[in-house]
Design a protein around this motif. Structure first.
Motif, PDB file in Angstrom:
ATOM      1  N   ASP A   1       0.840  -1.190   0.000  1.00 35.32           N
ATOM      2  CA  ASP A   1       0.000   0.000   0.000  1.00 35.32           C
ATOM      3  C   ASP A   1       0.879   1.246   0.000  1.00 35.32           C
ATOM      4  O   ASP A   1       1.985   1.253   0.551  1.00 35.32           O
ATOM      5  CB  ASP A   1      -0.946  -0.001   1.207  1.00 35.32           C
ATOM      6  N   ARG A   2       0.354   2.316  -0.613  1.00 37.34           N
ATOM      7  CA  ARG A   2       1.153   3.514  -0.816  1.00 37.34           C
ATOM      8  C   ARG A   2       0.399   4.756  -0.348  1.00 37.34           C
ATOM      9  O   ARG A   2      -0.825   4.768  -0.210  1.00 37.34           O
ATOM     10  CB  ARG A   2       1.498   3.680  -2.307  1.00 37.34           C
ATOM     11  N   ILE A   3       1.152   5.837  -0.149  1.00 37.03           N
ATOM     12  CA  ILE A   3       0.564   7.137   0.183  1.00 37.03           C
ATOM     13  C   ILE A   3       0.009   7.766  -1.095  1.00 37.03           C
ATOM     14  O   ILE A   3       0.673   7.777  -2.131  1.00 37.03           O
ATOM     15  CB  ILE A   3       1.615   8.066   0.814  1.00 37.03           C
ATOM     16  N   ILE A   4      -1.211   8.291  -1.016  1.00 32.05           N
ATOM     17  CA  ILE A   4      -1.799   8.964  -2.174  1.00 32.05           C
ATOM     18  C   ILE A   4      -2.065  10.445  -1.919  1.00 32.05           C
ATOM     19  O   ILE A   4      -2.323  11.201  -2.853  1.00 32.05           O
ATOM     20  CB  ILE A   4      -3.107   8.277  -2.619  1.00 32.05           C
ATOM     21  N   GLU A   5      -2.009  10.870  -0.651  1.00 28.82           N
ATOM     22  CA  GLU A   5      -2.208  12.287  -0.338  1.00 28.82           C
ATOM     23  C   GLU A   5      -1.440  12.627   0.929  1.00 28.82           C
ATOM     24  O   GLU A   5      -1.408  11.843   1.874  1.00 28.82           O
ATOM     25  CB  GLU A   5      -3.696  12.612  -0.151  1.00 28.82           C
ATOM     26  N   LEU A   6      -0.829  13.802   0.929  1.00 32.57           N
ATOM     27  CA  LEU A   6      -0.114  14.315   2.099  1.00 32.57           C
ATOM     28  C   LEU A   6      -0.592  15.730   2.374  1.00 32.57           C
ATOM     29  O   LEU A   6      -0.626  16.567   1.463  1.00 32.57           O
ATOM     30  CB  LEU A   6       1.395  14.324   1.845  1.00 32.57           C
ATOM     31  N   GLY A   7      -0.996  15.984   3.617  1.00 35.19           N
ATOM     32  CA  GLY A   7      -1.405  17.328   4.015  1.00 35.19           C
ATOM     33  C   GLY A   7      -0.635  17.769   5.242  1.00 35.19           C
ATOM     34  O   GLY A   7      -0.547  17.021   6.219  1.00 35.19           O
ATOM     35  N   CYS A   8      -0.056  18.955   5.196  1.00 34.27           N
ATOM     36  CA  CYS A   8       0.747  19.480   6.306  1.00 34.27           C
ATOM     37  C   CYS A   8       0.339  20.916   6.601  1.00 34.27           C
ATOM     38  O   CYS A   8       0.202  21.733   5.679  1.00 34.27           O
ATOM     39  CB  CYS A   8       2.237  19.453   5.972  1.00 34.27           C
ATOM     40  N   VAL A   9       0.177  21.231   7.887  1.00 28.25           N
ATOM     41  CA  VAL A   9      -0.154  22.586   8.332  1.00 28.25           C
ATOM     42  C   VAL A   9       0.941  23.050   9.276  1.00 28.25           C
ATOM     43  O   VAL A   9       1.229  22.389  10.273  1.00 28.25           O
ATOM     44  CB  VAL A   9      -1.529  22.613   9.038  1.00 28.25           C
ATOM     45  N   GLU A  10       1.543  24.175   8.971  1.00 27.10           N
ATOM     46  CA  GLU A  10       2.638  24.711   9.794  1.00 27.10           C
ATOM     47  C   GLU A  10       2.090  25.613  10.889  1.00 27.10           C
ATOM     48  O   GLU A  10       1.247  26.477  10.641  1.00 27.10           O
ATOM     49  CB  GLU A  10       3.613  25.498   8.921  1.00 27.10           C
ATOM     50  N   LEU A  11       2.582  25.395  12.124  1.00 25.34           N
ATOM     51  CA  LEU A  11       2.272  26.237  13.266  1.00 25.34           C
ATOM     52  C   LEU A  11       3.573  26.818  13.815  1.00 25.34           C
ATOM     53  O   LEU A  11       4.530  26.078  14.039  1.00 25.34           O
ATOM     54  CB  LEU A  11       1.579  25.447  14.379  1.00 25.34           C
ATOM     55  N   VAL A  12       3.593  28.116  14.034  1.00 24.45           N
ATOM     56  CA  VAL A  12       4.711  28.762  14.720  1.00 24.45           C
ATOM     57  C   VAL A  12       4.104  29.673  15.776  1.00 24.45           C
ATOM     58  O   VAL A  12       3.218  30.475  15.475  1.00 24.45           O
ATOM     59  CB  VAL A  12       5.591  29.578  13.749  1.00 24.45           C
ATOM     60  N   GLY A  13       4.569  29.541  17.022  1.00 20.82           N
ATOM     61  CA  GLY A  13       3.934  30.300  18.095  1.00 20.82           C
ATOM     62  C   GLY A  13       2.483  29.900  18.286  1.00 20.82           C
ATOM     63  O   GLY A  13       1.640  30.734  18.607  1.00 20.82           O
ATOM     64  N   ARG A  14       2.194  28.619  18.013  1.00 27.39           N
ATOM     65  CA  ARG A  14       0.846  28.053  18.159  1.00 27.39           C
ATOM     66  C   ARG A  14      -0.168  28.688  17.213  1.00 27.39           C
ATOM     67  O   ARG A  14      -1.364  28.588  17.417  1.00 27.39           O
ATOM     68  CB  ARG A  14       0.357  28.181  19.607  1.00 27.39           C
ATOM     69  N   LYS A  15       0.302  29.315  16.156  1.00 31.62           N
ATOM     70  CA  LYS A  15      -0.586  29.945  15.192  1.00 31.62           C
ATOM     71  C   LYS A  15      -0.273  29.434  13.791  1.00 31.62           C
ATOM     72  O   LYS A  15       0.894  29.290  13.417  1.00 31.62           O
ATOM     73  CB  LYS A  15      -0.443  31.468  15.232  1.00 31.62           C
ATOM     74  N   PRO A  16      -1.302  29.157  12.971  1.00 28.44           N
ATOM     75  CA  PRO A  16      -1.065  28.750  11.584  1.00 28.44           C
ATOM     76  C   PRO A  16      -0.367  29.866  10.814  1.00 28.44           C
ATOM     77  O   PRO A  16      -0.730  31.039  10.926  1.00 28.44           O
ATOM     78  CB  PRO A  16      -2.473  28.506  11.039  1.00 28.44           C
ATOM     79  N   THR A  17       0.634  29.506  10.040  1.00 22.13           N
ATOM     80  CA  THR A  17       1.382  30.502   9.267  1.00 22.13           C
ATOM     81  C   THR A  17       0.883  30.605   7.834  1.00 22.13           C
ATOM     82  O   THR A  17       1.206  31.577   7.140  1.00 22.13           O
ATOM     83  CB  THR A  17       2.870  30.134   9.221  1.00 22.13           C
ATOM     84  N   GLY A  18       0.131  29.600   7.374  1.00 19.51           N
ATOM     85  CA  GLY A  18      -0.271  29.565   5.969  1.00 19.51           C
ATOM     86  C   GLY A  18       0.743  28.865   5.075  1.00 19.51           C
ATOM     87  O   GLY A  18       0.474  28.617   3.903  1.00 19.51           O
ATOM     88  N   ASN A  19       1.911  28.548   5.635  1.00 20.05           N
ATOM     89  CA  ASN A  19       2.948  27.842   4.872  1.00 20.05           C
ATOM     90  C   ASN A  19       2.673  26.346   4.927  1.00 20.05           C
ATOM     91  O   ASN A  19       3.360  25.587   5.608  1.00 20.05           O
ATOM     92  CB  ASN A  19       4.335  28.164   5.447  1.00 20.05           C
ATOM     93  N   ASN A  20       1.627  25.941   4.238  1.00 18.06           N
ATOM     94  CA  ASN A  20       1.190  24.549   4.271  1.00 18.06           C
ATOM     95  C   ASN A  20       1.713  23.784   3.062  1.00 18.06           C
ATOM     96  O   ASN A  20       2.184  24.381   2.090  1.00 18.06           O
ATOM     97  CB  ASN A  20      -0.337  24.477   4.312  1.00 18.06           C
ATOM     98  N   LEU A  21       1.614  22.477   3.135  1.00 18.45           N
ATOM     99  CA  LEU A  21       2.018  21.609   2.027  1.00 18.45           C
ATOM    100  C   LEU A  21       0.895  20.620   1.755  1.00 18.45           C
ATOM    101  O   LEU A  21       0.423  19.945   2.669  1.00 18.45           O
ATOM    102  CB  LEU A  21       3.308  20.859   2.384  1.00 18.45           C
ATOM    103  N   HIS A  22       0.481  20.536   0.494  1.00 21.83           N
ATOM    104  CA  HIS A  22      -0.608  19.627   0.125  1.00 21.83           C
ATOM    105  C   HIS A  22      -0.266  18.991  -1.210  1.00 21.83           C
ATOM    106  O   HIS A  22      -0.085  19.690  -2.219  1.00 21.83           O
ATOM    107  CB  HIS A  22      -1.935  20.374   0.033  1.00 21.83           C
ATOM    108  N   LEU A  23      -0.162  17.664  -1.225  1.00 23.17           N
ATOM    109  CA  LEU A  23       0.243  16.946  -2.430  1.00 23.17           C
ATOM    110  C   LEU A  23      -0.617  15.693  -2.624  1.00 23.17           C
ATOM    111  O   LEU A  23      -0.966  15.017  -1.647  1.00 23.17           O
ATOM    112  CB  LEU A  23       1.708  16.517  -2.332  1.00 23.17           C
TER     113      LEU A  23
END
Length: 236
Positions: free
Chosen positions: A20-42
C-alpha cells in the motif's frame, strides 16, 4: 521559536509492507501556536488501485490520481519542508510507517532523523480523555471544532482540523509556558510575567455536577486499568 507541522496522509490501504502507498499528504505549519499559511498539500500517483474500504473513506479514485506526480518526484521537497520540525500526527505510528516505507524505497534516510520529534495526538487525547472516543471527529465534537465540511477524509482538511484540536488540547500548557513551549526567560517583559503573590485568589469549590463528572472519569480510568488504580486500593 519551535516550528510544528501537523501532518496527515491518505493511503491505498492499511499496510505499507504489503504494497500500500501514500496517495495524499497534508501538512499545516504552526509557529507560536498559530497557523502561518505555509502549508504543504500533495496528491500522488501510487501506481495501484486503492482497496474498496480505503476508497470509501477518502474517495480518491485511480483515475483522479493517474496524472499526479509519484512520491519519488516530491520526496526531497517533502524532506526539506519537514526538516527540523516537531511533527504532530493523529495515530502517528500509522502515518510514520507509510512515510518511512516511502523514503526507504527510495534509499533516503529515515524521516525520524530529519525532524525534531513526533507527537502522537491520539496518545495525548487518551491521556486527557481516558475511556472516551478519541477519533478526530469525536475530538472535534468534544472541543467545539467545526468539522461540518468533513464528509470524506482528506489529508489537508484533517491536518487543519487536527491543528485546531491540538491547540485546544494543549492550551493549559500554553498558559503556563511561552508560545514556543519553553519556560519563561529572564528577558520576558513584565506584561508577560505577572507575580500572582500580590493577589488574594478565591477558592471555588466544585459543584455537585462537577464532582459527579469527576467521579465518572475516575471510574472510567479504574475500569480501563482492570481495577488496578492506586486510589481505589488506598480508599479500601
Amino acid at each position: 521559536m519551535q516550528r510544528f507541522i501537523v501532518l496527515d496522509t491518505e493511503t491505498t490501504g492499511l499496510s505499507p509492507d504489503n504494497g500500500d502507498r501514500i496517495i495524499e499528504l497534508g501538512c499545516v505549519e504552526l509557529v507560536g501556536r498559530k497557523p502561518t499559511g505555509n502549508n504543504l498539500h500533495l496528491y500522488f500517483n501510487p501506481e495501484r488501485d486503492s482497496h474498496e474500504d480505503a476508497l470509501r473513506v477518502h474517495g480518491l479514485t485511480t483515475q483522479f490520481l493517474s496524472d499526479k506526480p509519484k512520491f519519488a518526484e516530491k520526496a526531497r521537497d517533502i524532506l526539506a519542508y519537514l526538516q527540523g520540525a516537531q511533527l504532530i500526527i493523529h495515530n502517528a505510528p500509522f502515518d510514520m510507517g507509510f512515510l518511512e516505507k516511502e523514503f526507504s524505497l527510495l534509499g533516503l534516510p529515515p524521516l525520524k532523523t530529519a525532524v525534531a520529534g513526533v507527537t502522537d495526538s491520539l496518545a495525548l487525547a487518551k491521556e486527557l480523555f481516558p475511556g472516551k472516543r478519541n477519533s478526530l471527529d469525536a475530538l472535534c465534537d468534544r472541543l467545539g471544532v467545526d468539522n461540518s465540511g468533513r464528509t470524506l477524509h482528506g489529508a489537508l482538511l484533517d491536518a487543519q482540523l487536527l491543528a485546531d484540536v491540538y491547540i485546544y488540547m494543549t492550551r493549559g500548557q500554553h498558559a503556563l509556558l511561552g508560545d514556543d513551549g519553553q519556560s519563561g526567560s529572564a528577558h520576558d517583559s513584565p506584561a508577560q510575567r505577572i507575580d500572582l503573590r500580590q493577589y488574594q485568589l478565591p477558592v471555588l469549590p466544585a459543584s455537585a455536577q462537577e464532582l459527579a463528572a469527576h467521579e465518572e472519569t475516575l471510574a472510567a480510568i479504574d475500569k480501563a486499568s482492570g481495577g488496578k488504580t492506586v486510589w481505589r486500593s488506598a480508599q479500601s
